[in-house]
Design a protein around this motif. Sequence first.
Motif, mmCIF file in Angstrom:
data_model
loop_
_atom_site.group_PDB
_atom_site.id
_atom_site.type_symbol
_atom_site.label_atom_id
_atom_site.label_comp_id
_atom_site.label_asym_id
_atom_site.label_seq_id
_atom_site.Cartn_x
_atom_site.Cartn_y
_atom_site.Cartn_z
ATOM 1 N N ALA A 90 0.809 -1.177 -0.108
ATOM 2 C CA ALA A 90 0.050 -0.022 -0.189
ATOM 3 C C ALA A 90 0.962 1.099 -0.105
ATOM 4 N N ARG A 91 2.023 1.092 0.218
ATOM 5 C CA ARG A 91 2.951 2.430 0.288
ATOM 6 C C ARG A 91 3.785 2.928 -0.862
ATOM 7 N N VAL A 92 4.452 2.013 -1.437
ATOM 8 C CA VAL A 92 5.236 2.532 -2.663
ATOM 9 C C VAL A 92 4.594 1.857 -3.796
ATOM 10 N N ALA A 93 4.222 2.756 -4.642
ATOM 11 C CA ALA A 93 3.534 2.334 -5.918
ATOM 12 C C ALA A 93 4.555 1.873 -6.822
ATOM 13 N N LEU A 94 4.526 0.674 -7.325
ATOM 14 C CA LEU A 94 5.206 -0.169 -8.431
ATOM 15 C C LEU A 94 4.511 -0.733 -9.506
ATOM 16 N N PRO A 95 5.153 -0.751 -10.617
ATOM 17 C CA PRO A 95 4.439 -1.593 -11.556
ATOM 18 C C PRO A 95 4.147 -3.035 -11.041
ATOM 19 N N ASN A 96 3.302 -3.590 -11.733
ATOM 20 C CA ASN A 96 2.597 -4.887 -11.502
ATOM 21 C C ASN A 96 2.443 -5.067 -9.969
ATOM 22 N N SER A 97 2.133 -3.985 -9.288
ATOM 23 C CA SER A 97 1.851 -4.388 -8.071
ATOM 24 C C SER A 97 0.428 -4.992 -8.014
ATOM 25 N N ARG A 98 0.166 -5.771 -6.900
ATOM 26 C CA ARG A 98 -0.993 -6.772 -6.575
ATOM 27 C C ARG A 98 -1.303 -6.471 -5.132
ATOM 28 N N ASP A 99 -2.517 -6.502 -4.979
ATOM 29 C CA ASP A 99 -3.059 -6.431 -3.549
ATOM 30 C C ASP A 99 -2.422 -7.639 -2.528
#
Length: 618
Positions: free
Chosen positions: A232-241
């Motif tokens: 929830a804190r550092v936005a990254l590509p391909n992030s998933r819940d």
Amino acid sequence: MISPAPVAALSLVLASEAVAPSADQTCTLAPERSAIVMNQTGFERFGPKFAVLRTETEAAQIWRLLDTEGALVETGQTRPAGFDASAGESVHHIDFSEATPVGDGFRIEACGAQSRAFPIGSPSYAGLAEDSLRYFYRNRLGIDLKPEFAGTPWARAGGFMTSRATCFSGEDLTGTTWPGCGYTLDTSGGWADAGDYGQYVVNGGVSVWTLHYVFERFQSRGELEGLDWDGARVALPNSRDGISEILLEARWQLEFMLGLQVPDGARVWVDTAPASDDRSNPTEIDGSGLVHHKLHERAWLPLPLLPENANEPRHLHPPSTAATLNLAAVAAQCSRVWRELDPDFADRCLAGSERAFEAALRHPALYARNLFDGGGAYGDINVTDEFYWAATELYLATGEAHYRELADQYRAGMSHWRPIFWASMELLAELSAQLHPDKEATHDHAVRVILDTAQDYQAQMEDTGYRYPLPPSDITWGSNAGVLNRGLILAAAHDVDPEQGFRDGVVNAMDYLLGRNPLDQSYVAGYGARAMRHPHHRFWAEGADPDFPPAPPGALSGGPNFQIMTDSIARDMQGQCAPQTCWVDHVDAFTMNEVAINWNAPLFAIAAYLEATQERQD
Ligand code: 9MR
Ligand code: 9MR
């Protein structure tokens, strides 16, 4: 720069002293920079609050803590700490830990000088943890860096997009000729090591390990969600819940490292010369499972340089035992931390780890030497610690007695536990083992080593004028990471025994990096009134060309180095700076002011730790 004179209304006592100074009341300030130095980002409300007064004066002085209005909050006496040879000056300690007001705009006044305004109660560790983790995304290769993840100034095209490499061939620096190998590997992805775009497995290993360790420590304490390190804190590509950004980022490098493993059945040339020989000795072997030591160009690339303009071929350096064991260790760790989240990846990691470990057992003495220019050497001629570390990580991952027995054997060959450094891995084994109480004997040994080592560091800290956990002998290339890696041990010791004040040592480490040092320098870009800005980095190269960006927030400078002064800036300073002051914020000063993955990883670890363990009272 001379510090500003005290605000008149606040300095009644000082003013009267100034009118009739007696010999022991005169207070002479150090001539340059601020006279009162401290963490430039402020203090935790209930944590230690410690500043340093730079003065030759021997007698204790009165200090005052003032609020925004200039009203007195607290006062006390400085503690003269004498001459600190590695700082090249005498200092007094100002300890105002007892004061717990909250707000901005506090100042410390002593010796006729005043500090800059600083906050209490809102430390920046949460933001610093995020920024220092974002450092890794910002150094990814083989992917376009998007503004929404990198921040606009640090967005850029990827470079090294379709990267395949084969083995180095031709004459090496020792005069021996290498034939190359019969395969190419997919070498895309991973992080740039540092200011250069070279990629080196041993340094990648310690960095990935550190990120995994932060995750595994939070996981073992059930803290991931509460702290939002669940993606929830550092936005990254391909992030998933539910997938932690810490793991996602580490995986970017780990996949790259797995790709450097020699395919089963492939023949490869390795250097079988003893480390002491002047010449390499290429020998062809079955390379199955070994790991190439590194990947870089034939010659150093110019600076500044966008990755998209780096088009020289890159070459695989022969496999080494150290690189192979590094992969074995972090891939074992990977199999633990991904087990629930992505079982297939966990299996792939474990298979890679076991393959690597077996390969290292078959080839236990392949040492890397710099065969061609254009990249760092990262040579390491003692791999007992890497064997110990990898065997321990595999034991923790599998529970197999075979690995524990091997780890015990390697441990018997080690006499002391050296500070963490890219070539000294034994303490990493202990930090991992501490998180696994079910592996009782290994765990109990780890706890003993961690407590003993933390006590040593604490004692060393008391010996320094600036009260930070690094002895002068360790003020060398990357010294700031030395401070932080010692912080990791102090932090782990605090987890075991919260009564011995080890966490204060961690705060001291951070205070030093954020400004409590003889240069009044924050070594972390974007944090503090005088923060590093111009590192040796081929893209964050504003220092060389104003069209390039400065360092982004959360990037850590390597730090003072008075021992290996080989860049052009350091050469001119040699013999003229006290160890802690051999540093300058200059783009060419790569022995003092480069940035690197293995230095930013412990910065992230310590910032995340301080945020998580901060005492909160209402
Ligand atoms: O970037 C530096 C390059 O301009 C020099 O020619 C080269 C010569 O030693 O050193 C380069 O600096 C390296 C840096 O990019 C990465 N860290 C290590 C530095 C050299 O050891
Ligand atoms: O961190 C490394 C340091 O311990 C060594 O003394 C130095 C010289 O070999 O190299 C440092 O690592 C650099 C590497 O060789 C190339 N990439 C940049 C690294 C940080 O300067």
